[in-house]
Scaffold this active site. Structure first.
Site, short mmCIF file in Angstrom:
data_model
loop_
_atom_site.label_atom_id
_atom_site.label_comp_id
_atom_site.label_asym_id
_atom_site.label_seq_id
_atom_site.Cartn_x
_atom_site.Cartn_y
_atom_site.Cartn_z
N ARG A 281 -6.37 -1.38 -28.38
CA ARG A 281 -5.62 -1.83 -29.56
C ARG A 281 -4.34 -1.00 -29.73
O ARG A 281 -3.27 -1.53 -30.00
CB ARG A 281 -6.50 -1.71 -30.81
N HIS B 61 1.15 -2.81 -40.68
CA HIS B 61 -0.16 -2.71 -41.32
C HIS B 61 -0.17 -2.03 -42.69
O HIS B 61 -1.22 -1.94 -43.32
CB HIS B 61 -1.15 -2.04 -40.36
N CYS C 213 -0.51 -2.41 -29.40
CA CYS C 213 0.44 -2.28 -30.51
C CYS C 213 1.73 -1.63 -30.03
O CYS C 213 2.83 -2.09 -30.38
CB CYS C 213 -0.16 -1.43 -31.64
N CYS D 105 3.43 1.83 -36.83
CA CYS D 105 2.16 1.15 -37.12
C CYS D 105 2.22 0.62 -38.56
O CYS D 105 1.75 -0.48 -38.86
CB CYS D 105 0.99 2.12 -37.00
#
Lengths: 287, 101
Positions: free
Chosen positions: A244, A205, A248, A201
């Protein structure tokens, strides 16, 4: 005598090895310090993007690009999530077959409470998300649970987020080793690389917010859940936090986990806690 | 002449195993190995979508009698699954390198 000494020596050695093997995990459990982690997490983004107002991080890619921000502000005059908001409001006030409503399941009648989710349930020993609490409410009242990824669930959470807009995220980690473990598990999930593309992740991000991935501008991880649920043009519809996470994972070519699996619940706990103090801005709209 | 003939025969015999057509047993063995590696990855909660699709392609080819294609796909699926197991194992510690502190 010699045999006895050898046996004793080997027993002591075995005990020392066992101690050495268990010691690191004990130390690690003691080292979990969510408050320090959250401070470091926020400072990282505040320093990386000194021109972005702190409360603006919850607007995801729009906080990274002035052009996108202007387009989004114009879109907000007729927000694409409005249909979900209206549907959610109606669903929220419509009684179940037994006459009760969602309001009976939540503190303050479910109004203005989004910022307190997810929470750690010390009785269950697990993280409870808003989506999970909504389905549990339905089942407790004899109704079938909704899909965790879109449609009704997104509408309900959109309405509940809307009644909480502007309230600072306020996630608590009780003085409970299981709660700290859930936070740590969520953190580990966030930073762990997975999928054939070998992305975590954080690859997108944390390392690359503001950068483009194909046509999209990557959102910062800080406050990324404050805008949920979201209308995504890419989806041509609404999506929940579960959706979400699943998307991802798929994008990195990892087989997604089940919605509301322990891992996803812990991940939501971690991401929400480190965004404490930043305002709820959901429902949101994203490209 | 006699010596050349013997050498030719030996050469032909030595090449025979690699030249033989891939059969159903080869496919089943390759598929079983790929499936076992894939299950290990799933147990570690780190399955890759490409492993699943490549394993499905192997089965489809095998069911259709294309054992060459089936074995090739099964071997690829096994390699993908083993890579995902390696990833899950190494990430048990490696994730910390990315952590914001």
């Amino acid at each position: 005598m010699k045999a006895g000494s050898a046996l004793l020596l080997s027993s002591v050695s075995a005990a020392l090895v066992a101690l050495a093997l268990t010691a690191p995990s004990v130390v690690a459990a003691d080292k979990v310090d969510p408050a320090t982690d959250a401070k470091a997490f926020q400072n990282f983004f505040f320093q990386k993007f000194p021109d972005v107002k702190h409360e603006d991080f919850v607007n995801g890619p729009y906080s990274m690009s002035e052009d996108m921000k202007r387009q989004w502000q114009e879109k907000e005059e007729f927000p694409p999530y409005e249909f979900a908001l209206d549907a959610g409001k109606e669903m929220f006030s419509t009684p179940f077959k037994n006459g009760k409503t969602y309001a009976d399941c939540f503190p303050n009648g479910g109004n203005g409470i989004r910022q307190n989710y997810p929470y750690f349930d010390t009785k269950e020993g697990k993280v409870v998300t808003l989506e999970l609490a909504l389905n549990r409410c339905r089942e407790a009242n004899g109704e079938a649970p909704y899909s965790y990824v879109k449609d009704e669930m997104a509408s309900l959470t959109a309405y509940m987020a809307f009644t909480s807009r502007g309230k600072p995220m306020d996630i608590k980690i009780p003085d409970d080793a299981r709660a700290r473990e859930a936070f740590e598990n969520g953190k580990r999930y966030f930073y762990t690389r997975r999928g054939q593309l070998n992305f975590s992740c954080a690859s997108c991000h944390v390392q690359s917010p503001g950068e483009r991935i194909r046509a999209e501008v990557l959102a910062p991880a800080l406050g990324i859940l404050n805008a949920m649920p979201i209308y995504r043009s890419e989806w041509s519809g609404m999506g929940t936090i579960s959706r979400r996470f699943i998307t991802c994972n798929s994008q990195t070519r990892a087989v997604p986990l089940e919605p509301q699996s322990d891992e996803y619940r812990d991940l939501e706990y971690f991401l929400s806690y480190v965004a404490n103090g930043l305002p709820i801005s959901g429902p949101g709209a994203r490209p | 002449m006699k010596r050349t003939l013997t050498l030719t025969m030996l050469l032909a015999l030595s090449l025979a195993p690699s030249a033989r057509a891939t059969n159903e047993a080869d496919y089943k063995a390759a598929y079983a190995a790929a499936e076992a590696a894939s299950k290990e990855a799933a147990t570690m909660r780190n399955q890759w979508t490409t492993t699943v699709s490549t394993l499905a392609a192997a089965k489809k080819a095998g069911d259709g009698g294309d054992f060459n294609g089936a074995v090739a796909a099964a071997k690829e699926a096994e390699a993908l699954a083993k890579a995902s197991v390696f990833q899950a194992t190494s990430e048990k510690e490696a994730w910390k390198a990315m952590e914001i502190r």
